[in-house]
Design an enzyme around this catalytic site. Structure first.
Site, mmCIF file in Angstrom:
data_model
loop_
_atom_site.group_PDB
_atom_site.id
_atom_site.type_symbol
_atom_site.label_atom_id
_atom_site.label_comp_id
_atom_site.label_asym_id
_atom_site.label_seq_id
_atom_site.Cartn_x
_atom_site.Cartn_y
_atom_site.Cartn_z
ATOM 1 N N ASP A 197 0.826 -1.206 0.000
ATOM 2 C CA ASP A 197 0.000 0.000 0.000
ATOM 3 C C ASP A 197 0.866 1.264 0.000
ATOM 4 O OD1 ASP A 197 -2.286 1.489 0.008
ATOM 5 O OD2 ASP A 197 -2.737 1.180 2.129
ATOM 6 N N ARG A 207 0.213 7.522 -2.988
ATOM 7 C CA ARG A 207 0.585 8.596 -2.056
ATOM 8 C C ARG A 207 2.064 8.936 -2.164
ATOM 9 N NH1 ARG A 207 -1.160 6.154 3.321
ATOM 10 N NH2 ARG A 207 -1.462 4.260 2.083
ATOM 11 N N HIS A 266 3.325 3.439 -8.876
ATOM 12 C CA HIS A 266 3.164 2.018 -9.202
ATOM 13 C C HIS A 266 4.424 1.463 -9.860
ATOM 14 C CE1 HIS A 266 -0.936 2.050 -7.921
ATOM 15 N NE2 HIS A 266 -1.300 2.944 -8.819
ATOM 16 N N TRP A 269 -11.177 -2.230 -9.180
ATOM 17 C CA TRP A 269 -11.802 -1.861 -10.450
ATOM 18 C C TRP A 269 -12.550 -0.535 -10.330
ATOM 19 C CZ3 TRP A 269 -10.206 -4.317 -14.573
ATOM 20 C CH2 TRP A 269 -9.806 -5.656 -14.484
ATOM 21 N N ARG A 305 -11.333 2.181 -9.208
ATOM 22 C CA ARG A 305 -10.402 3.289 -9.372
ATOM 23 C C ARG A 305 -10.606 3.962 -10.736
ATOM 24 N NH1 ARG A 305 -4.566 1.872 -6.570
ATOM 25 N NH2 ARG A 305 -5.404 1.462 -4.488
ATOM 26 N N LEU A 348 11.676 -20.141 -4.334
ATOM 27 C CA LEU A 348 10.591 -19.324 -3.796
ATOM 28 C C LEU A 348 9.358 -19.389 -4.692
ATOM 29 C CD1 LEU A 348 9.605 -16.965 -1.845
ATOM 30 C CD2 LEU A 348 10.549 -15.412 -3.576
ATOM 31 N N ARG A 377 1.623 -5.019 6.084
ATOM 32 C CA ARG A 377 0.926 -3.992 5.317
ATOM 33 C C ARG A 377 1.673 -2.679 5.470
ATOM 34 N NH1 ARG A 377 -5.333 -2.617 4.137
ATOM 35 N NH2 ARG A 377 -4.918 -0.798 2.836
ATOM 36 N N ARG A 410 -5.606 -2.604 8.514
ATOM 37 C CA ARG A 410 -6.724 -3.497 8.210
ATOM 38 C C ARG A 410 -6.270 -4.500 7.159
ATOM 39 N NH1 ARG A 410 -8.591 1.689 6.409
ATOM 40 N NH2 ARG A 410 -8.290 1.967 4.165
ATOM 41 N N SER A 458 -8.301 -5.627 4.595
ATOM 42 C CA SER A 458 -8.852 -5.230 3.293
ATOM 43 C C SER A 458 -9.185 -6.414 2.383
ATOM 44 C CB SER A 458 -7.897 -4.268 2.580
ATOM 45 O OG SER A 458 -7.806 -3.048 3.279
ATOM 46 N N GLU A 490 0.722 -13.564 12.117
ATOM 47 C CA GLU A 490 1.154 -12.364 12.827
ATOM 48 C C GLU A 490 1.008 -11.164 11.892
ATOM 49 O OE1 GLU A 490 2.024 -12.402 16.062
ATOM 50 O OE2 GLU A 490 1.549 -14.539 16.009
#
Length: 251
Positions: free
Chosen positions: A25, A29, A42, A74, A76, A136, A189, A195, A197, A208
């Site tokens: 997130d 911003r 992005h 979607w 946005r 991985l 996050r 949250r 989300s 955790e």
């Protein structure tokens, strides 16, 4: 195949989490703070993900799951959604060979109904290309929602077992989007929100939860190591008492 049930509650706490899940997130911003369009955030977020993949690979994390695009995204602005879809295409085109050379297995989880035929084709090709890799496992949740995941699993289960009067967790678990992975040990996050989300609602039951104010493009190796250190300091009881854990605790 990994299954979750009330009889199969996690029993141990590996010093290095086997599975890390991240909501990345703060891209928009981050760009706004620098007086740039959101799309630049992005792009920078892809760089941060690349570094996180390297960190997980180095530490021995077996599974990394990131929330790239939710079912709700979607909503946005259309130009941002279009850019994100294009970015997804470019990343698949440019990164897949690098992942394959490093032994990384790629999985894309979520609905593909709204994706273009070109994007679906690239997803399928990328998954096939890396399917036999044993390093991985990088899972990218795209057009994914936790409620969608559970509902989809229930419907698929009922379609295969229409005569069932009741379902158990063991019945549903094989149909979940992440049925190939253990449940996450650590959830991260970025961006200051606290949250989940609608991300991995079923799978995060015993995870955790780590929240940081850092915006995703600023989440580098040091920040990732801080999250790992925080996780290693947690007491994961899974229903037991602290006294019961004393004999086996410690990293």
């Amino acid at each position: 195949m990994f299954r979750s049930s009330t009889r199969d509650v996690p029993d141990d706490t590996p010093c290095v989490p086997r599975h890390v899940a991240i909501i990345m997130d703060g891209n928009g911003r981050w760009a706004k703070q620098r007086m740039m369009p959101r799309v630049f955030g992005h792009k920078r977020g892809v760089d941060a993900l690349r570094e996180t993949v390297k960190a997980c690979d180095t530490l021995g994390v077996e599974y990394l799951t990131v929330f790239a695009f939710s079912s709700e995204n979607w909503r946005r602005p259309a130009d941002e959604v279009s850019f994100l879809m294009g970015l997804f295409l470019r990343v698949l085109n440019t990164e897949i060979e690098r992942m394959h050379e490093r032994g990384i297995r790629l999985k894309i989880v979520g609905s593909r109904d709204k994706f273009s035929a070109e994007l679906v084709g690239l997803i399928e090709a990328a998954e096939a290309r890396t399917a036999d890799n044993t390093g991985l496992t990088l899972s990218i949740a795209a057009d994914y929602g936790g409620r969608w995941d559970v509902l989809n699993a229930v419907n698929r289960c009922l379609a295969e077992q229409p005569a069932r009067a009741a379902l158990t967790e063991d019945d549903i678990a094989p149909f979940l989007a992440m049925n190939y992975a253990p449940e996450p040990d650590l959830f991260i996050r970025t961006g200051g929100e606290q949250r989940i989300s609608n991300f991995l609602l079923w799978q995060l039951a015993y995870t955790e939860l780590y929240f940081t104010d850092l915006l995703w493009p600023d989440f580098g190796l040091g920040a990732f190591n801080d999250a790992i250190a925080w996780y290693q300091g947690r007491e994961r009881r899974f229903g037991r008492t602290s006294e019961q854990l004393q004999a086996t605790s410690g990293c």
